[in-house]
Scaffold this motif. Structure first.
Motif, PDB file in Angstrom:
ATOM      1  N   VAL A   1       6.666 -21.566 -35.916  1.00  0.00           N
ATOM      2  CA  VAL A   1       7.425 -20.101 -35.502  1.00  0.00           C
ATOM      3  C   VAL A   1       8.753 -20.607 -35.332  1.00  0.00           C
ATOM      4  O   VAL A   1       9.121 -21.340 -34.351  1.00  0.00           O
ATOM      5  N   SER A   2       9.885 -19.953 -35.945  1.00  0.00           N
ATOM      6  CA  SER A   2      11.210 -20.073 -35.623  1.00  0.00           C
ATOM      7  C   SER A   2      11.610 -19.440 -34.404  1.00  0.00           C
ATOM      8  O   SER A   2      10.754 -18.592 -33.992  1.00  0.00           O
ATOM      9  N   GLY A   3      12.874 -19.819 -33.993  1.00  0.00           N
ATOM     10  CA  GLY A   3      13.541 -19.212 -32.781  1.00  0.00           C
ATOM     11  C   GLY A   3      13.510 -17.715 -33.135  1.00  0.00           C
ATOM     12  O   GLY A   3      13.384 -16.713 -32.172  1.00  0.00           O
ATOM     13  N   ALA A   4      13.992 -17.086 -34.273  1.00  0.00           N
ATOM     14  CA  ALA A   4      14.197 -15.578 -34.485  1.00  0.00           C
ATOM     15  C   ALA A   4      12.749 -14.952 -34.352  1.00  0.00           C
ATOM     16  O   ALA A   4      12.749 -13.847 -34.037  1.00  0.00           O
ATOM     17  N   ASN A   5      11.729 -15.756 -35.063  1.00  0.00           N
ATOM     18  CA  ASN A   5      10.374 -14.961 -34.713  1.00  0.00           C
ATOM     19  C   ASN A   5       9.877 -14.979 -33.376  1.00  0.00           C
ATOM     20  O   ASN A   5       9.488 -13.889 -32.971  1.00  0.00           O
ATOM     21  N   TRP A   6      10.069 -15.955 -32.734  1.00  0.00           N
ATOM     22  CA  TRP A   6       9.864 -15.721 -31.248  1.00  0.00           C
ATOM     23  C   TRP A   6      10.672 -14.769 -30.499  1.00  0.00           C
ATOM     24  O   TRP A   6      10.199 -14.189 -29.613  1.00  0.00           O
ATOM     25  N   LEU A   7      11.881 -14.692 -30.955  1.00  0.00           N
ATOM     26  CA  LEU A   7      12.961 -13.750 -30.328  1.00  0.00           C
ATOM     27  C   LEU A   7      12.185 -12.292 -30.467  1.00  0.00           C
ATOM     28  O   LEU A   7      12.043 -11.440 -29.583  1.00  0.00           O
ATOM     29  N   GLN A   8      11.762 -11.829 -31.701  1.00  0.00           N
ATOM     30  CA  GLN A   8      11.248 -10.629 -32.065  1.00  0.00           C
ATOM     31  C   GLN A   8       9.873 -10.369 -31.195  1.00  0.00           C
ATOM     32  O   GLN A   8       9.873  -9.306 -30.610  1.00  0.00           O
ATOM     33  N   LEU A   9       8.915 -11.445 -30.962  1.00  0.00           N
ATOM     34  CA  LEU A   9       7.955 -11.103 -29.980  1.00  0.00           C
ATOM     35  C   LEU A   9       8.306 -11.004 -28.664  1.00  0.00           C
ATOM     36  O   LEU A   9       7.784  -9.961 -28.022  1.00  0.00           O
ATOM     37  N   VAL A  10       9.416 -11.789 -28.140  1.00  0.00           N
ATOM     38  CA  VAL A  10       9.523 -11.916 -26.736  1.00  0.00           C
ATOM     39  C   VAL A  10      10.272 -10.482 -26.360  1.00  0.00           C
ATOM     40  O   VAL A  10      10.349  -9.801 -25.519  1.00  0.00           O
ATOM     41  N   SER A  11      11.272 -10.058 -27.600  1.00  0.00           N
ATOM     42  CA  SER A  11      11.855  -8.550 -27.056  1.00  0.00           C
ATOM     43  C   SER A  11      11.005  -7.486 -27.057  1.00  0.00           C
ATOM     44  O   SER A  11      11.047  -6.556 -26.421  1.00  0.00           O
ATOM     45  N   LEU A  12       9.967  -7.573 -27.942  1.00  0.00           N
ATOM     46  CA  LEU A  12       9.031  -6.400 -27.950  1.00  0.00           C
ATOM     47  C   LEU A  12       8.290  -6.398 -26.368  1.00  0.00           C
ATOM     48  O   LEU A  12       8.045  -5.495 -26.183  1.00  0.00           O
ATOM     49  N   VAL A  13       7.845  -7.758 -26.031  1.00  0.00           N
ATOM     50  CA  VAL A  13       6.995  -7.456 -24.740  1.00  0.00           C
ATOM     51  C   VAL A  13       7.878  -7.348 -23.771  1.00  0.00           C
ATOM     52  O   VAL A  13       7.471  -6.715 -22.840  1.00  0.00           O
ATOM     53  N   GLY A  14       9.059  -7.792 -23.773  1.00  0.00           N
ATOM     54  CA  GLY A  14      10.045  -7.686 -22.853  1.00  0.00           C
ATOM     55  C   GLY A  14      10.372  -5.961 -22.753  1.00  0.00           C
ATOM     56  O   GLY A  14      10.426  -5.504 -21.387  1.00  0.00           O
ATOM     57  N   ALA A  15      10.520  -5.466 -23.811  1.00  0.00           N
ATOM     58  CA  ALA A  15      10.769  -3.753 -23.764  1.00  0.00           C
ATOM     59  C   ALA A  15       9.608  -3.076 -23.161  1.00  0.00           C
ATOM     60  O   ALA A  15       9.826  -2.172 -22.389  1.00  0.00           O
ATOM     61  N   LEU A  16       8.434  -3.614 -23.516  1.00  0.00           N
ATOM     62  CA  LEU A  16       7.230  -2.927 -23.241  1.00  0.00           C
ATOM     63  C   LEU A  16       7.065  -3.109 -21.579  1.00  0.00           C
ATOM     64  O   LEU A  16       6.634  -2.205 -20.606  1.00  0.00           O
ATOM     65  N   LEU A  17       7.299  -4.456 -21.239  1.00  0.00           N
ATOM     66  CA  LEU A  17       7.217  -4.630 -19.663  1.00  0.00           C
ATOM     67  C   LEU A  17       8.102  -3.961 -18.679  1.00  0.00           C
ATOM     68  O   LEU A  17       8.044  -3.371 -17.641  1.00  0.00           O
TER      69      LEU A  17
ATOM     70  N   HIS B   1       1.041 -15.998 -37.304  1.00  0.00           N
ATOM     71  CA  HIS B   1       0.444 -17.578 -37.820  1.00  0.00           C
ATOM     72  C   HIS B   1      -0.104 -17.658 -39.118  1.00  0.00           C
ATOM     73  O   HIS B   1       0.547 -18.338 -40.172  1.00  0.00           O
ATOM     74  N   PHE B   2      -0.943 -16.715 -39.460  1.00  0.00           N
ATOM     75  CA  PHE B   2      -1.521 -16.877 -40.928  1.00  0.00           C
ATOM     76  C   PHE B   2      -0.523 -16.388 -42.024  1.00  0.00           C
ATOM     77  O   PHE B   2      -0.412 -16.873 -43.181  1.00  0.00           O
ATOM     78  N   GLU B   3       0.257 -15.481 -41.793  1.00  0.00           N
ATOM     79  CA  GLU B   3       1.335 -15.145 -42.504  1.00  0.00           C
ATOM     80  C   GLU B   3       2.556 -16.082 -42.698  1.00  0.00           C
ATOM     81  O   GLU B   3       3.143 -16.405 -43.861  1.00  0.00           O
ATOM     82  N   LEU B   4       2.775 -16.702 -41.604  1.00  0.00           N
ATOM     83  CA  LEU B   4       3.959 -17.863 -41.877  1.00  0.00           C
ATOM     84  C   LEU B   4       3.162 -18.969 -42.529  1.00  0.00           C
ATOM     85  O   LEU B   4       4.149 -19.782 -43.125  1.00  0.00           O
ATOM     86  N   ASP B   5       1.894 -19.279 -42.340  1.00  0.00           N
ATOM     87  CA  ASP B   5       1.432 -20.338 -42.770  1.00  0.00           C
ATOM     88  C   ASP B   5       1.438 -20.143 -44.548  1.00  0.00           C
ATOM     89  O   ASP B   5       1.540 -21.358 -45.181  1.00  0.00           O
TER      90      ASP B   5
END
Lengths: 48, 558
Positions: free
Chosen positions: B1-17, B304-308
């Motif tokens: 999982v690349s940095g950009a992909n992590w960023l998407q997940l982290v920004s979404l979780v951050g916005a929700l929190l 994970h499955f789609e990146l794989d």
């Protein structure tokens, strides 16, 4: 004319079908009342 | 999982929190009765509506009257929407000059939008007028979402009231949620989307000439206003056939983040609201933890499955079939998990083109019963039903009458809980079984073997759980599928709602018992873990055979 008739019949079937579902759901409410009781204000008043 | 992909997940979780607790606090004030922010503005509007509708807002309803009010409102909504679709050709705001929607499709679509499902057996561009989209479908996006929240709050009242014959007033709940929560939030999101060039227009198509010299009609519609409530209300029905993959609905990474956030924020916020309403925030945290664990796990798996990727094509590359290049595989997996964990059903990629295990994630997510975090309201009442089951199982283990928030859970409630758990799987498996046996239905299935089975099972799972996302690969616009999917949506929505309201009525009448040393605490990580376990075991026991014959078999045959 035949096509219009068929269309009207299908409309009646689908509208009645939708209303039929909700009528069945009302019966389902009644069935649930048998399990938990209606809890209606009127009945509660009578109980009191 | 690349940095950009992590960023998407982290920004979404951050916005929700950052936002869900605040929205939860506001929801608790709106739903709890008494004074709440904005009363000076909202109260006069509400009073005017009550006066017009002849509603006495001070008069509370017992559970059965609440349920009958809800059913009457939904029946009128469904027939009204059906008729609007049928006569739209003779009505204004129809720049593409579409005719009336065919009767079976109109039935399916009316059932779909009244039940908060938004399953679409049509392409919006060529089937619906602007009037139908705005006055029919978008209105239902608001009120069907409000109905879900109303049922959830009625159940919460059942849990917190002492010896009460009533659980609130349906008309008041419907009005307050719509006016104070959904309309203001949707307006802000619509403006934000429009600022990012999501189209908002009442005009007909723009005509252009391509480089090759061909004539092209570019569809325009009031998209931003519909897109906002489509995500916020966990509805999911796109104005465009390609749904949120269409650049006019979701043009940029920012709009994608906003839309993904919008479809998750109310279901998560309701868990916070629950903690406040019951006067013990740990209870809300426990439900929130269970919802979050299920959502983040499914998001991680889908990404994970789609990146794989697909080893039959290129084991080193992500699976990009059926995906928008501007979103990529990871964002598509994340959105798929969010849209099926909630009951939204909007899509930014074709789920039919996911890898077998990647496609199993959205399917299994819906099979959880839409509790991760679920639809607006439906997620909260769904997980509360699982919570009642969890305390019942815990009670069986130690030989005590189970309690939840001080209310004894007895035979009557458990009968209704078990019925709740059986209704949706029965609808899914019965309709799917008949559909793979009938030639009429089989002709609609575009793939053979395990994948074809997944396509049919996905359709009925999506319909009965009121999700609305389509796997694809199924020509659903036939009399058989329009009718059966419509019935699955209606049954999957209103029968569980009646059961939830009956449970609420039964609980409201009880006198709470004080907690003792033997009471199983439900505001703890242990209870959240038990809840997740109960949900997964229930789904496993119910659906594993069909998952084995569908996506798992397909994966093993790769």
């Amino acid at each position: 004319l035949r096509a219009s008739y068929d269309t009207a019949v299908r409309d009646v079937i689908f509208v009645l079908g939708a209303l039929g579902f909700f009528a069945a759901a009302v019966l389902f409410v009644r069935a649930c009342e048998l399990v938990v009781g209606p809890g209606s204000t009127l009945e509660e008043r009578r109980e009191r | 999982v690349s940095g950009a992909n992590w960023l998407q997940l982290v920004s979404l979780v951050g916005a929700l929190l950052a936002t869900a607790p605040l929205l939860g606090a506001y929801l608790a004030r709106v739903l709890g009765g008494g004074a709440s922010p904005g009363d000076r503005f909202f109260l006069p509007v509400e009073r005017a509506l009550y006066r017009v509708a002849g509603v006495d807002p001070g008069r509370e309803q017992p559970w059965n009257v609440y349920a009958l009010s809800l059913l009457a409102f939904s029946a009128v909504s469904m027939v009204g929407l059906y008729l609007l679709e049928r006569v739209q050709g003779a009505l204004p705001l129809n720049p593409t000059e579409v005719g009336g929607v065919p009767s079976a499709l109109a039935f399916n679509t009316a059932a779909s939008f009244v039940t908060n499902t938004n399953w679409q057996n049509y392409a919006g561009e060529s089937t619906m007028s602007h009037l139908t989209q705005m006055a029919g479908l978008t209105v239902q996006n608001f009120v069907s979402a409000a109905v879900g929240i109303a049922v959830a709050v009625a159940l919460v009242r059942g849990l917190i009231r002492r010896r009460s014959a009533t659980i609130g007033n349906f008309w008041v709940d419907l009005t307050r949620v719509t006016i104070r929560v959904l309309v203001p939030l949707a307006a802000v999101i619509a403006l934000l989307l429009a600022s990012q060039c999501v189209v908002q227009s009442l005009r007909g198509p723009a005509h252009a000439r391509t480089v090759e010299g061909a004539a092209q009609a570019i569809y325009r519609a009031p998209i931003a206003s519909q897109e906002a409530i489509k995500e916020l209300g966990t509805n999911g029905g796109g104005i465009a056939n390609a749904n949120s993959a269409h650049p006019f609905e979701n043009p940029t990474a920012l709009t994608n983040l906003v839309e993904n956030w919008a479809l998750l924020v109310i279901p998560f916020a309701l868990a916070f609201a629950f903690g406040r309403l019951v006067g013990d925030r740990r209870q809300g945290w426990a439900l929130l933890a269970a919802m979050f664990v299920l959502w983040i796990a499914s998001a991680g798996l889908a990404m994970h499955f789609e990146l794989d990727g697909n080893p039959r094509i290129d084991a080193s590359a992500p699976n990009m079939e059926g995906k928008e290049v501007r979103f990529g595989a990871a964002a598509s997996g994340l959105f798929a998990a969010s849209t099926t964990g909630t009951s939204t059903g909007a899509v930014i990629a074709s789920h039919d083109s996911f890898t077998p295990l990647g496609g199993a994630v959205p399917l299994a997510n819906m099979m959880l019963g839409e509790v991760s975090p679920g639809g607006v309201g439906a997620g909260l009442y769904g997980i509360l039903i699982f919570a009642l089951l969890a305390v019942f199982i815990a009670g069986l283990m130690v030989g005590r009458t189970p309690e939840y928030l001080g209310k004894k859970i007895q035979a009557a409630e458990m009968k209704l809980v078990v019925l709740y758990l059986l209704v949706v799987p029965t609808l899914i498996l019965a309709f799917a079984s008949v559909s793979v046996l009938l030639d009429t239905a089989k002709n609609s299935i575009l793939n053979s073997g395990a994948h074809g089975l997944s396509e049919v099972v996905y359709a009925f799972t999506s319909a009965a759980n009121n999700n609305g996302s389509a796997f694809g690969g199924l020509s659903g616009n036939t009399d058989w599928f329009n009718t059966t999917l419509g019935l699955a949506m209606l049954g999957g929505r209103f029968l569980p709602i009646v059961l939830v309201l009956a449970i609420a009525g039964s609980l409201a009448r009880k006198q709470p018992v004080p907690a003792t040393a033997g009471t199983f605490p439900t505001g703890t990580p242990l209870f959240a873990g038990l809840l997740v376990g109960v949900i997964l075991i229930m789904v496993g026991l119910t659906y594993f055979p069909v998952l084995a014959l569908g996506p798992l078999l397909e994966h093993l045959s790769l």
